[in-house]
Design a protein around this motif. Structure first.
Motif, PDB file in Angstrom:
ATOM      1  N   ASP A 485      -2.286  -9.783   8.877  1.00 52.12           N
ATOM      2  CA  ASP A 485      -2.380  -8.651   9.184  1.00 52.12           C
ATOM      3  C   ASP A 485      -1.681  -7.709   9.115  1.00 52.12           C
ATOM      4  OD1 ASP A 485      -4.521 -10.264   8.660  1.00 52.12           O
ATOM      5  OD2 ASP A 485      -5.211  -9.232  10.850  1.00 52.12           O
ATOM      6  N   LYS A 488      -2.796  -5.304   5.944  1.00 53.53           N
ATOM      7  CA  LYS A 488      -4.651  -4.632   5.762  1.00 53.53           C
ATOM      8  C   LYS A 488      -4.623  -3.192   6.112  1.00 53.53           C
ATOM      9  CE  LYS A 488      -7.851  -7.888   5.807  1.00 53.53           C
ATOM     10  NZ  LYS A 488      -7.516  -9.482   6.058  1.00 53.53           N
ATOM     11  N   SER A 492      -6.483  -1.770   3.113  1.00 57.19           N
ATOM     12  CA  SER A 492      -8.239  -1.475   3.546  1.00 57.19           C
ATOM     13  C   SER A 492      -8.354   0.123   3.294  1.00 57.19           C
ATOM     14  CB  SER A 492      -8.303  -2.697   4.698  1.00 57.19           C
ATOM     15  OG  SER A 492      -7.596  -1.867   5.309  1.00 57.19           O
ATOM     16  N   ASN A 500     -11.340  -1.015  -0.963  1.00 60.66           N
ATOM     17  CA  ASN A 500     -11.309  -1.335   0.190  1.00 60.66           C
ATOM     18  C   ASN A 500     -10.572  -2.294  -0.606  1.00 60.66           C
ATOM     19  OD1 ASN A 500     -10.699  -3.432   2.242  1.00 60.66           O
ATOM     20  ND2 ASN A 500     -12.272  -3.443   3.429  1.00 60.66           N
ATOM     21  N   TYR A 502      -8.748  -5.336   0.055  1.00 62.24           N
ATOM     22  CA  TYR A 502      -9.477  -6.862  -0.080  1.00 62.24           C
ATOM     23  C   TYR A 502     -10.665  -7.280  -0.435  1.00 62.24           C
ATOM     24  CZ  TYR A 502      -5.322  -6.575   2.730  1.00 62.24           C
ATOM     25  OH  TYR A 502      -3.986  -7.003   3.156  1.00 62.24           O
ATOM     26  N   GLU A 503     -11.263  -5.669  -0.133  1.00 64.11           N
ATOM     27  CA  GLU A 503     -13.001  -6.239  -0.221  1.00 64.11           C
ATOM     28  C   GLU A 503     -13.250  -6.400  -2.244  1.00 64.11           C
ATOM     29  OE1 GLU A 503     -15.614  -2.915   1.167  1.00 64.11           O
ATOM     30  OE2 GLU A 503     -15.425  -3.995   3.364  1.00 64.11           O
ATOM     31  N   GLY A 507      -6.445  -7.738  -2.441  1.00 60.61           N
ATOM     32  CA  GLY A 507      -5.439  -7.359  -1.721  1.00 60.61           C
ATOM     33  C   GLY A 507      -4.611  -8.758  -1.332  1.00 60.61           C
ATOM     34  N   SER A 508      -5.017 -10.126  -0.956  1.00 57.14           N
ATOM     35  CA  SER A 508      -4.168 -10.568  -1.227  1.00 57.14           C
ATOM     36  C   SER A 508      -3.038 -10.842  -2.220  1.00 57.14           C
ATOM     37  CB  SER A 508      -4.447 -12.046  -1.114  1.00 57.14           C
ATOM     38  OG  SER A 508      -6.306 -12.384  -0.435  1.00 57.14           O
ATOM     39  N   GLU A 511      -0.279  -8.342  -1.511  1.00 59.05           N
ATOM     40  CA  GLU A 511       0.591  -9.043  -0.198  1.00 59.05           C
ATOM     41  C   GLU A 511       1.676  -9.586  -0.991  1.00 59.05           C
ATOM     42  OE1 GLU A 511      -2.216 -10.983   2.796  1.00 59.05           O
ATOM     43  OE2 GLU A 511      -2.919  -8.810   3.318  1.00 59.05           O
TER      44      GLU A 511
END
Ligand code: NAD
Ligand code: 44H
Length: 533
Positions: A485, A488, A492, A500, A502-503, A507-508, A511
């Motif tokens: 995380d 995160k 986020s 956000n 990720y939403e 996000g990934s 990363e």
């Protein structure tokens, strides 16, 4: 050659001098001011005050501007007062020509501090004048913010709310307290005009002033009628605006050019609050100022200076075009990777094949599909000029380190709006974005404070820097295993990205790009090559 003693002989060296009787302008302005500006930084002198100077030169207006500084008092003390508020504007054209203009339109400079009774009283007097038409601001995005990253009121704001309008400390508290003087004078009309690069900038002023008024009403310091006055658009207007003119910090090479002319006021000043200032300001030639035409007490005839007046919807489109797509996101991408790759000028970055390609891809491939043509400025022509003339201008000493200042505050408008537009679109997929995510991954890598060669560098000031650096402090180049995380809390955070990440499915991806950039020294360059060739 000293600014305070400018004389006709300077014209032989190409210096344009004020063509008006400055003492008369000073007198008329002091008695019946029409315009007060907060934020005595470089863009104010290099653009808006210079526009007024042109109007005075042409004889199309007869009043100057009064400048006030409610945050960094040293600017007034070191860069205005010693020079009788005069400054020298140096315009660095893309063809190598230089224009030099003595700007005399600023006729008074005042520190806005309730502890300095005389100056505070003078500000109150100015606010009480029926002639006052507008108060404008260039105080950076964070100047309007009353809260921290968790949405809690800043300690100074909470204290201002609790202690009332006698001695506020936050710039928005000072603004509200002064507005209260105008209210008491018979609810005199006025426009409060933000000229900062934030989304719907007029709303930022309104929201902050309204919050102060609400809390002061609640705590019994001012009457309910003041809150009604603040909310009455026929009395107090908060127009939106879009401003554009690349105005770097005063530069050493420009200083040397001026010294060769015999110009003596060339000290480069860095204040304790980290403002870079001088008696001169250097800027590009291109400039746009588009303002919503809502001025309840009238306004100076700024059309004469080339400023564009229009409706709110058009300002919104122009702002989205410039700040969300065609200029500022490209600037921030160059700022982040410029710091990581040890560049000191933007124009040199535009010679770097990957960085040049990156800003073309962010601008044309990812930004332009969601731009709406505002009509008053053509987006195709605008972005072409930015990419082909303005950013590569080798005479402009603009630095990635300047632009990287406060990046956490700028990401929602510079990238968040485009991400949101893709997310909301029926025919564009947010997961197809690559170059904006790559830049966000680059920013997480930047937060480590280690350049691509593995050497430490000092990131530019940012109100969230300490908190954000805390999340990546244990990451080392070459790490293959990262805490699941790790990013995160950053990715986020809707305050930072407007969504956000990720939403919405990015996000990934970010990363993964971050991991590629920490693989080893040189991995930032390799990652750029991978995605851009
Ligand atoms: N320089 C440019 O190229 C340019 C172009 C367009 C718009 N702008 C806008 O103008 C702003 C200022 O740019 P500049 O070139 O004048 O910068 P600058 O560094 O010369 O001056 C910054 C100004 O903001 C004030 N300020 C900073 N933090 C503050 C705070 N927390 N509260 C109150 N005031 C604060 C400073 O006192 C100073 O007056 C930018 O943030 C941007 O929104 C700048
Ligand atoms: O001024 P800031 O800190 O909001 O942003 C840095 C630059 O992107 C900005 O100053 C541009 O030079 C400007 O927006 C050009 O009009």
């Amino acid at each position: 050659m000293k600014l305070i003693n400018y004389e006709a002989s300077w014209q032989e060296k190409g210096y344009e001098l004020p063509k008006y009787d400055r003492e008369n302008v000073k007198k008329a302005t002091k008695e019946n001011p029409t315009w007060l500006h907060f934020g005595a930084g470089n863009i104010f002198r290099g653009f808006v005050a210079a526009g007024l100077n042109n109007m005075l030169n042409e004889g199309s207006y007869d009043r100057g501007v009064i400048v006030s500084e409610g945050f960094d008092y040293e600017i007034i003390e070191k860069a205005y007062k010693p020079y009788d508020d005069l400054s020298l504007l140096v315009i660095l054209k893309a063809d190598g020509n230089i224009e030099k203009k003595v700007i005399g339109s600023v006729v008074e400079s005042i520190v806005a501090d309730t502890q300095r009774e005389q100056e505070w009283e003078r500000l109150k007097e100015i606010y009480r004048k029926p002639s006052l038409q507008m108060v404008s601001f260039t105080i950076t995005e964070k100047g309007y913010s009353l809260v921290d990253s968790n949405g809690e009121y800043l300690a100074i704001v909470a204290k201002d709310f609790a202690e009332g309008c006698e001695k506020p400390v936050h710039i928005m508290g000072k603004t509200t307290a002064l507005l209260y003087e105008r209210y008491k004078q018979g609810e005199l009309p006025i426009a409060l005009v933000s000229m900062d690069n934030c989304s719907h900038n007029g709303d930022k002023v309104f929201e902050a002033v309204e919050a102060y008024a609400q809390n002061w009403v609640k705590n019994g310091f001012v009457e309910e009628g003041f809150l009604n006055y603040v909310r009455d658009k026929n009395k107090v207007a908060f127009p939106w605006s879009m401003i554009d003119k690349i105005t770097p910090r005063p530069d050493d090479k420009v200083r040397k050019v001026l010294e060769e002319d015999g110009f003596e006021d060339t000290d480069l000043i860095i204040t304790s609050k980290n403002t870079y200032t001088a008696a001169f300001v250097n800027a590009e030639e291109t400039e746009y100022l588009v303002i919503e035409d809502t001025f309840p007490n009238g306004r100076p005839p700024f059309e004469k200076a080339g400023f564009i007046f229009t409706d709110r919807e058009t300002v919104d489109k122009v702002e989205k075009m410039k700040v969300c797509t065609c200029l500022n996101p490209l600037h921030t991408a160059l700022a982040i990777f410029g710091c990581l790759l040890s560049y000191e000028t933007i124009w040199e970055e535009m010679k770097d094949p990957q960085l040049k390609e990156l800003v073309y891809r962010i601008g044309y491939d990812e930004g332009m599909p969601v731009v709406v043509n505002p009509g008053v400025i053509n987006p195709e022509e605008f972005i072409k000029a930015v990419l082909e003339l303005r950013l590569p201008n080798p005479f402009m000493p603009d630095a990635p380190q300047r632009i990287a200042t406060d990046t956490s505050q700028k990401l929602p408008i510079r990238f968040g709006e485009t991400i949101k537009a893709y997310h909301a679109s029926d025919n564009l997929k947010v997961t197809d974005l690559t170059f904006i995510p790559l830049t966000i991954a680059g920013w997480c890598r930047y937060l480590m404070g280690i350049d691509d060669q593995g050497n430490p560098f000092t990131p530019s000031p940012d109100p969230l820097l300490e908190e954000l650096q805390g999340y990546v402090k244990d990451v080392k180049l070459g790490d293959t295993e990262l805490k699941a995380d790790l990013l995160k809390p950053i990715l986020s955070n809707e305050k930072i990205f407007a969504v956000n990440l990720y939403e919405i499915g990015l996000g990934s991806k970010i990363e993964g790009m971050f991991k590629e950039m920490i693989a080893s020294s040189g991995a930032v360059r390799e990652t750029l090559k991978k995605y851009l060739q």
